[in-house]
Design an enzyme around this catalytic site. Structure first.
Site: not given
Length: 355
Positions: A324-325
Site C-alpha cells: 500500500g505504499k
C-alpha cells in the site's frame, strides 16, 4: 514434423502446429506487435534526446526511458509533493550539486538522507574537498594499500580520498556553529538539527568566501525544505552529536520528525518519490504512506541491489505496491545501475522536458 511440413500444417496424426495456428488466427494473448527499434547516438544530441532514443530499445535502456518519463511527469505536476531519498556515497562521489539544484529549483519538497551524506556535504560547504583516488595500488596488496592510507591519515570511499583533517574541521564547525544553537533543555528533532546545520553551512560558506557551493543542507535551509535523517546515529554527524550531548544539555528526539513528515504526506494532493539507493532512507520515505489514507502516485528508484535477496534496497516498486505504499495505478519505474551514472542522466532528461 516431416521435412516438408510448414508451420501451421497438420502433422501425420492430424494435429495442428500450435504456434502456427496461434499466429495465423491472431490468438496471442501476451504478444502484441511492437518491434524493437535501434537507438541512435549522434554528435550534438542532448541527454533528453538520448533517453528518448532509449524508448525504441529494450532491456535496461527501456527502463531508463520509462524512468525519465515518470520523473518528468512528476516534476511537471505542480500539485505533486516530491519526496527524495538519497543513500550511498552520493556527496563524496560528486552528486552534491545535482541534489542542491533540484532543491533550489523547486523540484524536491522533502529530502530523506544519511548522516554520512550530510557530513560530507558540510565538509565541502566549509572548505574541505574530496579527492580522486584509486581502489588499489598494483604494486601492493589490497591490505597494504589501505594500511598505507591509514598511516597517511586518508580515508577511502572506493576511488575517492578524504584527508582526516577535514573531519577535525567538521567537528569544530559543529561545536562552534551548530550545536550551541540547539541547547536549552528541550529536546530537538533531527530535522531541527539538519536545518541548523544548513544555516551554519550557508553562513560559514559566505563568511569565509568558500569557492565551493554551500551545498545540499544549505539549499534546503534557504528553500524551507525539510531534511529527515532517520539513522543519523550511523554517521560522524551522529557520533559528534552524541559526544556533545555527554557534556551539554542537548538531546535529539528521533520520533519528533514523524509528525511533520506524515503531515506533509497527508496534505499532498499528489505524491511522488525519487529513491536514490536503498537502505533506511528508501524505507523511511516509502513507509510514510502506511499511516496516511493515500499512497505514492509516482515513484522512480535507482538501485544496484537484486530483489532475490529479499532485502529492502533491491525490493521492486511493485512489491511496495503490495504494502500500500504505491497507488494501484501509480506510475513507477526502476533503473538498475550505478546512481552516479544514472541520476545525472535521468535528472537532465526530465528537466530538459519540463523546462
Amino acid at each position: 514434423m516431416s521435412d516438408g511440413d510448414e508451420p501451421g500444417e497438420r502433422d501425420d496424426d492430424g494435429g495442428a502446429d500450435e504456434h502456427g495456428d496461434a499466429a495465423a488466427d491472431g490468438d496471442r494473448e501476451e504478444f502484441h506487435e511492437d518491434p524493437v527499434g535501434h537507438a541512435r547516438a549522434t554528435a550534438g544530441m542532448t541527454v533528453g534526446e538520448l533517453v528518448e532514443e532509449y524508448g525504441d530499445a529494450g532491456i535496461g535502456a527501456a527502463a531508463v526511458n520509462e524512468a525519465g518519463d515518470v520523473l518528468a511527469e512528476m516534476f511537471a505536476n505542480d500539485d505533486c509533493t516530491v519526496f527524495c531519498s538519497l543513500a550511498g556515497a552520493m556527496v563524496p562521489a560528486g552528486m552534491r550539486r545535482i541534489v542542491s539544484e533540484l532543491i533550489r529549483d523547486g523540484y524536491v519538497d522533502a529530502l530523506v538522507t544519511t548522516g554520512a551524506n550530510l557530513t560530507h556535504d558540510a565538509i565541502e560547504a566549509i572548505g574541505g574537498k574530496h579527492h580522486h583516488g584509486r581502489t588499489h595500488d598494483p604494486e601492493k596488496s589490497l591490505r597494504e594499500h589501505d594500511e598505507g592510507l591509514r598511516e597517511e591519515g586518508v580515508d577511502r570511499i572506493y576511488n575517492v580520498y578524504l584527508p582526516q583533517e577535514h573531519f577535525a574541521a567538521f567537528e569544530g564547525h559543529l561545536r562552534e556553529e551548530v550545536f550551541p544553537e540547539l541547547v536549552g533543555g528541550a529536546s530537538v528533532s533531527i530535522a531541527d538539527l539538519t536545518r541548523e546545520l544548513g544555516r551554519a553551512n550557508a553562513a560559514v560558506n559566505e563568511r569565509d568566501d568558500v569557492a565551493e557551493d554551500p551545498g545540499v543542507a544549505a539549499a534546503a535551509y534557504e528553500c524551507d525544505v525539510p531534511i529527515y535523517c532517520p539513522a543519523v546515529q550511523d554517521s560522524v554527524l551522529g557520533l559528534q552529536a552524541w559526544m556533545y550531548a555527554q557534556t551539554a544539555d542537548f538531546t535529539l528526539d528521533a520520533l519528533d520528525d514523524m509528525t511533520d513528515l506524515t503531515d506533509l504526506a497527508f496534505e499532498a494532493d499528489d505524491a511522488g518519490c525519487l529513491l536514490v539507493g536503498g537502505g533506511v532512507p528508501k524505507n523511511f520515505t516509502l513507509q510514510t504512506m502506511l499511516v496516511t489514507p493515500r499512497a505514492y502516485d509516482y515513484a522512480v528508484q535507482i538501485t544496484m541491489d537484486p530483489e532475490a535477496t529479499g532485502g529492502l534496497s533491491g525490493a521492486t516498486l511493485e512489491e511496495a505496491r503490495s504494502w500500500g505504499k504505491l497507488e494501484t495505478d501509480a506510475r513507477n519505474a526502476s533503473v538498475y545501475g550505478d546512481a552516479t551514472v544514472m541520476l545525472p542522466m535521468l535528472i537532465a532528461a526530465a528537466r530538459e522536458r519540463v523546462e
